[in-house]
Design an enzyme around this catalytic site. Structure first.
Site, short mmCIF file in Angstrom:
data_model
loop_
_atom_site.label_atom_id
_atom_site.label_comp_id
_atom_site.label_asym_id
_atom_site.label_seq_id
_atom_site.Cartn_x
_atom_site.Cartn_y
_atom_site.Cartn_z
N HIS A 1 0.84 -1.36 -0.03
CA HIS A 1 -0.02 0.16 0.07
C HIS A 1 0.94 1.18 -0.19
O HIS A 1 0.65 2.29 -0.87
CB HIS A 1 -0.76 -0.12 1.21
CG HIS A 1 -1.82 1.12 1.51
ND1 HIS A 1 -2.86 1.31 0.70
CD2 HIS A 1 -1.76 2.41 2.09
CE1 HIS A 1 -3.46 2.55 0.86
NE2 HIS A 1 -2.78 3.12 1.71
N GLU B 1 -1.61 -5.22 -4.12
CA GLU B 1 -2.16 -4.52 -2.78
C GLU B 1 -3.55 -5.61 -2.82
O GLU B 1 -4.04 -5.84 -1.77
CB GLU B 1 -2.41 -3.15 -2.79
CG GLU B 1 -2.94 -2.47 -1.44
CD GLU B 1 -3.45 -1.33 -1.67
OE1 GLU B 1 -2.89 -0.41 -2.72
OE2 GLU B 1 -4.15 -0.84 -0.82
N ASN C 1 27.91 -23.48 -0.36
CA ASN C 1 28.72 -24.84 -0.22
C ASN C 1 27.90 -25.91 0.85
O ASN C 1 27.75 -27.00 0.58
CB ASN C 1 29.97 -24.45 0.75
CG ASN C 1 31.33 -24.83 0.02
OD1 ASN C 1 30.97 -25.70 -1.03
ND2 ASN C 1 32.54 -24.18 0.14
#
Lengths: 682, 162
Positions: free
Chosen positions: A48, A70, A408
């Site tokens: 908003h 919204e 990793n």
């Protein structure tokens, strides 16, 4: 009209970036717990606000898009459509779009990026939400049941942060009143009063006015900031009659466990409850200061630190010469006091340059989410200690190494669900990222409960790559083998995958960390876990150093690379093929004479008495020096024109007697020795 | 105002004049920060030979360059007259060791002549011009070019694999 549009633009950008962060955070929360109404609210509000502000500055595409987003959020919020994975994915895509548009605006454009495809998706989701969905229809699950204890407002978070800075404890005290308790309010009040003798209660669930009117069931939660221990707090609460099931949880652990359940009664009221027991919690008043100005302050304090060291020495000299005189005593007093004040000043200035590690940690939940989807792995990502603070210049640098380590772990560490299941592990892998302060250092750890490292495999690989000579390889213990992983070009993954492992690897992580005067270590148990521990100094401008003498010259070695010092015994050092070597923790290390490397004048005329074992990027080496002076806090100063082109030093510092000592950069020194080239290019 | 001020490109020059191996040189005063006596110099291993080392100038690390070595005019003998001229140009602060600082001179820019084609001392490329003052020849050095020359010098050393 003469309004500076650029100023509005930069305010807009700053605000919107914050909203994007908030959006992302809420979205991740929502994905974990689709019933989290607060997260939905916060998403709605963020969309908003962005809609409004972008419209007012004429960024129409962005405004149009957020408007549609919204609407979607509104329908979810009012349960018109159920929240499902499809919608969450759309929201993530929407987030990416907003980010892209904002980046575009930041680079001076209007954020006009085509969103029609995404808008269609949103429209489709609004009308036929279930068509595409994975559909765990969560809208029917009781809304009120779970509510995380994390919902703190700004003031409360402020209180908590302040407490952590001051080294106070923050506890969440949960307790129940006995069944059939006749005096609910007085009991609750007694608990409150007795807790207030230990510290400050800064939040209650439900809020105090509701407690006063006995608008609650049997369960209550108080938040307290205190010096007292967990045990003391618990004892105090337990000593009150008709109180049962007392639980005292340190605030941090509630943060990591996240989904603490609060009983239904206590959250009948939807809005957050808060009280301020002592009204003196000011809203933190902040101003923006340019980093440059902070750097200047830091430099000035550096000057003072040097003067302090000199003054102490002068004061000692004077005292020796004129002991007993009154003015000498006052000089010593003033010197001591000024020294202390400068220490405090230095601490304060250092603190102004500190940022919480959350600045970098924030982006990881999304990274982990995306990677785990991509790799088809299930990951429980647990972050703790985000409030730990580090110097801004370090924060700016450690993002990449951390991303690398996380990738990793996800790629090579944590096994696919089937494999975990067959090993009797929970299907969901655990990845933990934590930060904490330990003495003058900040320690960041990344740990997974995956495959762990196989020492035999590493040994095999080292043999194949011919990195270490075979007989030494046989003698190496697990820890020494793990260290091999940090060597350039050494990666254990058999295949190169898309996520990680393209040759650049842990050696890069190590060199970045060491450039920041930090250190990295690795521990692991096969089949159980792999843990990387990164250790950083709180600041870059001042470091702990070991001062050594090479002939008459003094050099500083950063303490973070010094592994050990010892007295040089002739029989320890042996000569192999004209190279001096010695044994250190079962490893044969070369011994280098600093006087020879530095071509110190008159080096034939003095003996070396000490060995200093230091780590460098690929191998530990032993430096021999004529004398050790001791540890000292030194201020790093740039070397200046031309001299900064010489390899082997990353700066100089000023000693107590005003002389300059060079600070040795072991990494670049060793590579210069190896390449026989001491001048940097460019 | 002097009579020459009619043409706009004539201006007054102020020089710090110093001696280096029997010749007089000048550096424009605007780039001179201060002149100090020689003090404890910390040697920087592996630095180019003309870099004597670094000093602590009120908390700042300042590299010290021996101008004689820089221009291959032999070794400077340290005497009680030896001085360090601290100059600043484009953000770099450097100290030059000179044999003796004689005076500060001012003269008009139109008395400056182009450098003679053959000059026994410093490479002509670092010379802005020469001025004849009281029968003395003063060589005006171009600080910026000296800085630039040093960069190239150190790169040359790199190529030579030193």
């Amino acid at each position: 009209m003469d309004i500076d549009i650029n100023e509005y633009r930069s305010i807009f950008l700053e605000e919107t970036k914050e909203l994007i962060d908030q959006f992302e955070k809420s979205l991740l929360e929502l994905e974990k717990d689709p019933n989290n109404t607060n997260a939905i609210q916060s998403l709605f509000r963020a969309a908003h606000t962005i809609k409004g502000s972008s419209a007012s500055l004429g960024f129409d595409s962005l405004s149009k898009f957020t408007h549609s987003l919204e609407n979607l959020m509104d329908m979810v919020r009012s349960s018109k459509i159920p929240l499902n994975q499809n919608i969450i994915d759309i929201l993530f895509k929407g987030l990416d779009y907003i980010q892209e548009a904002v980046d575009d605006i930041e680079s001076g454009h209007n954020g006009d990026i085509d969103s029609s495809e995404l808008l269609q998706l949103i429209e489709k989701a609004k009308t036929s939400p279930s068509e595409l969905s994975v559909l765990p229809d969560v809208s029917k699950i009781e809304k009120n049941v779970s509510r995380s204890l994390e919902e703190l407002n700004d003031i409360e978070t402020g209180v908590i942060n302040e407490a952590f800075i001051k080294g106070l404890n923050v506890f969440v005290v949960k307790f129940s009143l006995a069944q059939g308790c006749q005096m609910k309010y007085p009991r609750a009040y007694m608990v409150l009063k007795s807790l207030e003798q230990l510290g400050e209660v800064f939040k209650t669930v439900p809020e105090v006015t509701d407690i006063e009117q006995e608008k609650f069931g049997l369960d209550l939660v108080y938040y307290i900031v205190t010096k007292s221990s967990e045990e003391e707090v618990k004892n105090v609460v337990q000593s009150i009659a008709e109180i049962e099931m007392v639980e005292v949880i340190p605030y941090e652990s509630t943060r990591t466990e996240q989904i603490q359940k609060v009983s239904q009664e206590s959250i009948e009221k939807d809005d957050k409850s808060e009280i301020k027991v002592k009204a003196d919690f000011k809203k933190s008043q902040t101003i923006r200061i340019s980093v440059e100005r902070l750097d200047n302050l830091m430099n000035l304090v550096g000057e003072l630190v040097i003067d302090r060291t000199r003054l102490i020495k002068i004061s000692e000299d004077v005292e020796e010469a004129l002991s007993g005189s009154d003015s000498v005593t006052s000089l010593a007093e003033v010197t001591t006091h000024m020294g202390r004040t400068i220490n405090l000043l230095q601490d304060e200035i250092l603190r102004t340059r500190m940022l919480p590690v959350s600045h970098i940690f924030e982006r990881f939940p999304r990274l982990v989410r995306d990677l785990s989807h991509q790799l088809n792995k299930q990951i429980d990502f647990i972050v703790s200690g985000e409030e730990t603070e580090l110097d801004k210049s370090i924060i700016d640098e450690i993002g990449e190494p951390l991303v690398h380590l996380i990738r990793n772990s996800l790629d090579h560490g944590i096994e696919p669900p089937e494999e975990r299941k067959s090993k009797g592990k929970p299907e969901k892998g655990k990845l933990m990222l934590s930060a904490k302060q330990e003495e003058g250092y900040v320690v960041i750890q990344i740990e997974d409960d995956g495959r762990g490292l196989d020492p035999d495999k590493i040994r095999e690989k080292a043999r194949k790559k011919d990195i270490v000579s075979p007989n030494i390889l046989e003698q190496m213990d697990d820890q020494a083998l793990f260290e091999l992983l940090f060597l350039p070009g050494f990666s254990t993954a058999d295949k190169v995958s898309e996520v990680s492992g393209r040759g650049v690897g842990l050696d890069v992580v190590k060199s970045v960390v060491e450039r920041l005067n930090g250190s990295v270590s690795l521990s692991s148990k096969l089949g159980e876990y792999t843990r990387f521990t990164l250790k950083f100094p709180l600041t870059l401008a001042i470091i702990q150093a070991l001062l050594v003498k090479v002939g008459k010259e003094v050099y500083a070695l950063p303490l973070n690379v010094v592994l050990e010092t010892r007295f040089l015994e002739e029989e320890e050092v042996k000569s192999i093929q004209s190279q001096q070597v010695t044994l250190f923790r079962g490893e044969v290390l070369p011994v280098l004479r600093l006087a020879d490397i530095f071509e110190t004048p008159g080096r034939e005329n003095f003996q070396d008495n000490f060995l200093v074992v230091v780590s460098t990027s690929d191998k530990n080496v032993v430096l021999s020096v004529s004398d050790l002076i001791g540890n000292s806090e030194v201020v790093i100063k740039p070397l200046g024109y031309i001299v900064n082109k010489v390899k082997g030093f990353f700066g100089a510092t000023i000693l107590g007697d005003g002389r300059v000592a060079l600070i040795v950069d072991t990494v670049s020194l060793m590579s210069a020795v190896k390449e026989k080239n001491f001048i940097k290019v460019g | 105002m002097e009579k020459n001020s009619l043409t706009s490109d004539v201006y007054e020059i102020q020089l710090v004049v110093f001696k280096l191996a029997n010749e007089f040189y000048g550096i424009e005063i605007s780039s001179v920060q201060e002149i100090i006596k020689i003090q404890d110099i910390t040697r920087v291993p592996k630095a180019p030979a003309f870099v004597e080392g670094v000093i602590n100038l009120r908390g700042k690390i300042v590299p010290i360059i021996d101008l004689r070595k820089r221009f291959e005019l032999g070794q400077t003998e340290r005497t009680k007259d030896t001085r360090v001229i601290v100059v600043e140009t484009s953000g770099n602060i450097v100290g030059f060791i000179v044999d003796l600082v004689t005076e500060i001179l001012r003269f008009s820019s139109d008395s400056l002549e182009p450098p003679p084609p053959i000059f026994s001392g410093i490479d002509a490329e670092y010379i802005k011009g020469v001025a004849k003052v009281d029968e003395r020849l003063i060589v005006l050095l171009d600080i910026n070019l000296i800085f630039k020359g040093e960069e190239e010098e150190s790169l040359k050393m790199l190529e030579a694999g030193k």
